[in-house]
Design a protein around this motif. Structure first.
Motif, PDB file in Angstrom:
ATOM      1  N   GLY A  72       0.923  -1.342  -0.079  1.00  0.00           N
ATOM      2  CA  GLY A  72      -0.317  -0.141   0.168  1.00  0.00           C
ATOM      3  C   GLY A  72       0.684   0.905  -0.396  1.00  0.00           C
ATOM      4  N   PRO A  73       0.424   2.759  -1.006  1.00  0.00           N
ATOM      5  CA  PRO A  73       1.350   3.933  -1.109  1.00  0.00           C
ATOM      6  C   PRO A  73       1.787   4.444   0.559  1.00  0.00           C
ATOM      7  N   ASP A  74       0.844   4.044   1.557  1.00  0.00           N
ATOM      8  CA  ASP A  74       1.043   4.748   3.177  1.00  0.00           C
ATOM      9  C   ASP A  74       2.075   3.780   4.552  1.00  0.00           C
ATOM     10  N   ALA A  75       1.952   2.215   3.675  1.00  0.00           N
ATOM     11  CA  ALA A  75       2.763   1.232   4.702  1.00  0.00           C
ATOM     12  C   ALA A  75       4.106   1.656   4.818  1.00  0.00           C
ATOM     13  N   PRO A  76       4.689   1.312   6.253  1.00  0.00           N
ATOM     14  CA  PRO A  76       6.328   2.120   6.462  1.00  0.00           C
ATOM     15  C   PRO A  76       7.187   0.970   5.604  1.00  0.00           C
ATOM     16  N   TRP A  77       8.465   1.371   5.890  1.00  0.00           N
ATOM     17  CA  TRP A  77       9.319   0.831   4.852  1.00  0.00           C
ATOM     18  C   TRP A  77      11.020   0.699   6.067  1.00  0.00           C
ATOM     19  N   THR A  78      11.380  -0.191   6.469  1.00  0.00           N
ATOM     20  CA  THR A  78      12.335  -0.309   6.603  1.00  0.00           C
ATOM     21  C   THR A  78      13.481  -0.816   6.687  1.00  0.00           C
ATOM     22  N   VAL A  79      15.070  -0.268   7.006  1.00  0.00           N
ATOM     23  CA  VAL A  79      15.914  -0.987   5.645  1.00  0.00           C
ATOM     24  C   VAL A  79      16.920  -0.934   7.549  1.00  0.00           C
ATOM     25  N   ALA A  80      17.573  -1.940   7.975  1.00  0.00           N
ATOM     26  CA  ALA A  80      18.390  -2.080   9.337  1.00  0.00           C
ATOM     27  C   ALA A  80      20.008  -2.712   9.137  1.00  0.00           C
ATOM     28  N   ALA A  81      20.639  -2.170   9.877  1.00  0.00           N
ATOM     29  CA  ALA A  81      21.962  -3.616   9.350  1.00  0.00           C
ATOM     30  C   ALA A  81      22.509  -3.207  10.795  1.00  0.00           C
ATOM     31  N   ARG A  82      23.063  -4.242  10.419  1.00  0.00           N
ATOM     32  CA  ARG A  82      24.238  -4.551  12.234  1.00  0.00           C
ATOM     33  C   ARG A  82      25.569  -4.321  11.388  1.00  0.00           C
ATOM     34  N   LEU A  83      26.532  -3.460  11.754  1.00  0.00           N
ATOM     35  CA  LEU A  83      27.906  -2.918  11.182  1.00  0.00           C
ATOM     36  C   LEU A  83      28.915  -3.130  11.828  1.00  0.00           C
ATOM     37  N   ARG A  84      29.817  -3.696  10.882  1.00  0.00           N
ATOM     38  CA  ARG A  84      31.370  -3.986  12.071  1.00  0.00           C
ATOM     39  C   ARG A  84      32.546  -3.956  11.311  1.00  0.00           C
ATOM     40  N   ARG A  85      32.891  -2.726  12.484  1.00  0.00           N
ATOM     41  CA  ARG A  85      34.602  -1.538  11.841  1.00  0.00           C
ATOM     42  C   ARG A  85      35.334  -2.580  12.922  1.00  0.00           C
ATOM     43  N   GLY A  86      35.825  -2.920  12.689  1.00  0.00           N
ATOM     44  CA  GLY A  86      37.494  -4.037  13.567  1.00  0.00           C
ATOM     45  C   GLY A  86      36.462  -4.573  15.167  1.00  0.00           C
ATOM     46  N   GLY A  87      36.402  -4.093  15.739  1.00  0.00           N
ATOM     47  CA  GLY A  87      35.454  -4.983  16.640  1.00  0.00           C
ATOM     48  C   GLY A  87      34.683  -4.782  17.225  1.00  0.00           C
ATOM     49  N   VAL A  88      34.163  -3.944  16.843  1.00  0.00           N
ATOM     50  CA  VAL A  88      32.319  -2.772  17.390  1.00  0.00           C
ATOM     51  C   VAL A  88      31.684  -3.342  15.893  1.00  0.00           C
ATOM     52  N   GLU A  89      30.352  -3.858  17.075  1.00  0.00           N
ATOM     53  CA  GLU A  89      29.051  -3.811  15.716  1.00  0.00           C
ATOM     54  C   GLU A  89      28.050  -2.083  16.432  1.00  0.00           C
ATOM     55  N   ILE A  90      27.556  -2.039  14.842  1.00  0.00           N
ATOM     56  CA  ILE A  90      26.644  -0.680  15.300  1.00  0.00           C
ATOM     57  C   ILE A  90      25.421  -1.682  14.394  1.00  0.00           C
ATOM     58  N   ASP A  91      24.323  -0.709  15.163  1.00  0.00           N
ATOM     59  CA  ASP A  91      22.811  -1.252  14.759  1.00  0.00           C
ATOM     60  C   ASP A  91      22.727  -0.053  14.382  1.00  0.00           C
ATOM     61  N   VAL A  92      22.541   0.159  12.638  1.00  0.00           N
ATOM     62  CA  VAL A  92      21.643   1.020  11.746  1.00  0.00           C
ATOM     63  C   VAL A  92      20.583   0.901  11.854  1.00  0.00           C
ATOM     64  N   GLY A  93      19.519   1.677  11.702  1.00  0.00           N
ATOM     65  CA  GLY A  93      17.842   1.515  10.578  1.00  0.00           C
ATOM     66  C   GLY A  93      17.421   3.042  10.442  1.00  0.00           C
ATOM     67  N   THR A  94      16.705   2.851   9.666  1.00  0.00           N
ATOM     68  CA  THR A  94      16.225   3.818   8.976  1.00  0.00           C
ATOM     69  C   THR A  94      14.950   3.536   8.004  1.00  0.00           C
ATOM     70  N   GLY A  95      14.231   3.749   7.885  1.00  0.00           N
ATOM     71  CA  GLY A  95      12.891   4.036   7.780  1.00  0.00           C
ATOM     72  C   GLY A  95      11.938   5.290   7.480  1.00  0.00           C
ATOM     73  N   ARG A  96       9.966   4.516   7.012  1.00  0.00           N
ATOM     74  CA  ARG A  96       9.513   5.331   7.075  1.00  0.00           C
ATOM     75  C   ARG A  96       8.429   5.065   8.186  1.00  0.00           C
TER      76      ARG A  96
END
Length: 377
Positions: A72-96
């Motif tokens: 549907g045209p008004d539905a929310p969407w999400t993009v989420a990722a777990r990133l790793r840089r060296g030994g550090v993990e970062i959770d990032v997410g974005t969406g409508r």
């Protein structure tokens, strides 16, 4: 590279994004190769990754344009990722956000004030088939391409560019009115001058660094002379930044009547252009063959990755859509060797796996068909 830590996507999750109702993809730090027929959903994955950095992604889509049609045209969407840089993990997410119809950002579970916060965590640089005519078409696309490279080396650039554009639009709106407020116009022109000169100066610095970096890169890809052409940039050849700021402010005030007739502003970095020259051939990029133009674009993207590795301590995600299909075997091998030397996690797409054979076990492979992604050996 130079002690830099590799930034990599460890897990990517999509919901109601383009053709994907739900996708969960787990990867390691090696380059990721996505193969499958046209229309299967490969580029949609790269576009999702591009939304992990500030901006409208590699297709410049509006927030409602990436929602899965069936949702549907008004539905929310999400993009989420777990990133790793060296030994550090970062959770990032974005969406409508379905409540406000705005794009929201979360970093490690906390809401960020704006998309700009993504720039401190991850940068992505991309090449798509639509960019093959970058040197042939209008200056706006070249400015966006250069600004994307500047974002990766100057974290404040996105904010300055956005502030300049806001002041530019508001000044144009005031000038269209019957009795524009002179004090408010002066304040907007001050903001345009301050931010505009800073934007122009940052572009010049990065252009010079890219020129040097392409000369030190893979010899198979051409060295490039990179420059920014524009009125404000020309002033910076002979004026200190403070002097250039004063001059731009004065010019904007002097040209109010003309700008009221034509709209926008006749002078400023919004009219500048990126100029690239093939050093080996002594030819401007727009006069090169299609193959050499592609090679120049790849040279610039690889140079950017090396610069970010040196300056930020981690290289950007490289999103390379259908890049290998139009390279000969020698340049494909050179590209893959350079990706290995930089240590970046590149995401590459293609309809056929054969062009990626030289990567061997140095990459991980996935087959994409009908919005279904399957890991391959």
């Amino acid at each position: 590279m130079n002690g830099a830590q590799s930034l990599a996507v460890a897990r990517l999750t999509l919901r109601d994004f383009r053709c994907y109702r739900h996708l969960r993809l787990e990867t390691d730090p090696r380059p990721v190769v996505l193969t499958g027929p046209n229309g299967a959903g490969k580029t949609n994955i790269l576009e999702a990754l591009s939304f992990l950095s500030p901006g409208r992604g590699l297709r410049r889509a509006r927030i409602g344009e990436v929602t899965r049609r069936e949702a549907g045209p008004d539905a929310p969407w999400t993009v989420a990722a777990r990133l790793r840089r060296g030994g550090v993990e970062i959770d990032v997410g974005t969406g409508r956000d379905d409540a406000s119809d705005r794009r929201i950002v979360r970093i490690d579970g906390r809401a960020a004030k704006s998309q700009a916060a993504l720039g401190a965590v991850v940068n992505a640089v991309w090449l798509t088939p639509a960019m093959d005519r970058l040197f042939q078409e209008g200056a706006a696309g070249r400015r966006r391409f250069l600004d994307r490279l500047v974002y990766g080396l100057d974290g404040a650039h996105a904010g300055r560019a956005a502030a300049y554009e806001r002041a530019l639009r508001e000044r144009a709106r005031l000038l269209r009115g019957p009795r524009p407020d002179g004090a408010w116009l002066a304040a907007l022109e001050e903001a345009m001058a301050d931010n505009g000169v800073a934007v122009a100066a940052a572009r010049r610095r990065v252009a010079a660094r890219l020129t040097e970096a392409t000369r030190g890169g893979a010899g198979t890809f051409p060295a490039a002379d990179v420059a920014v052409e524009g009125t404000v940039e020309a002033w910076l050849d002979s004026l200190a930044p403070q002097e250039a700021t004063a001059r731009l402010r004065d010019v904007l005030a002097r040209e109010r009547r003309q700008d009221a007739r034509t709209g926008g502003a006749g002078t400023g970095p919004h009219r500048s252009d990126l100029r690239v020259r093939h050093i080996g051939k002594g030819v401007a990029a727009e006069s090169c063959s299609t193959g050499e133009q592609k090679a120049l674009l790849i040279a610039l993207v690889l140079a950017q990755a090396r610069l970010e590795a040196a300056v930020r301590g981690s290289s950007p995600l490289l999103l390379l859509d259908e890049v290998a299909a139009h390279l000969d075997a020698e340049r494909r091998r050179a590209l893959f060797a350079e990706l290995d030397a930089i240590g970046t996690q590149a995401w590459l797409t293609g309809t056929d796996g054969e062009p990626f054979a030289p990567l061997g076990a140095a990459a991980q492979y996935f087959r994409v068909e009908d919005a279904t992604v399957t890991a391959q050996g």
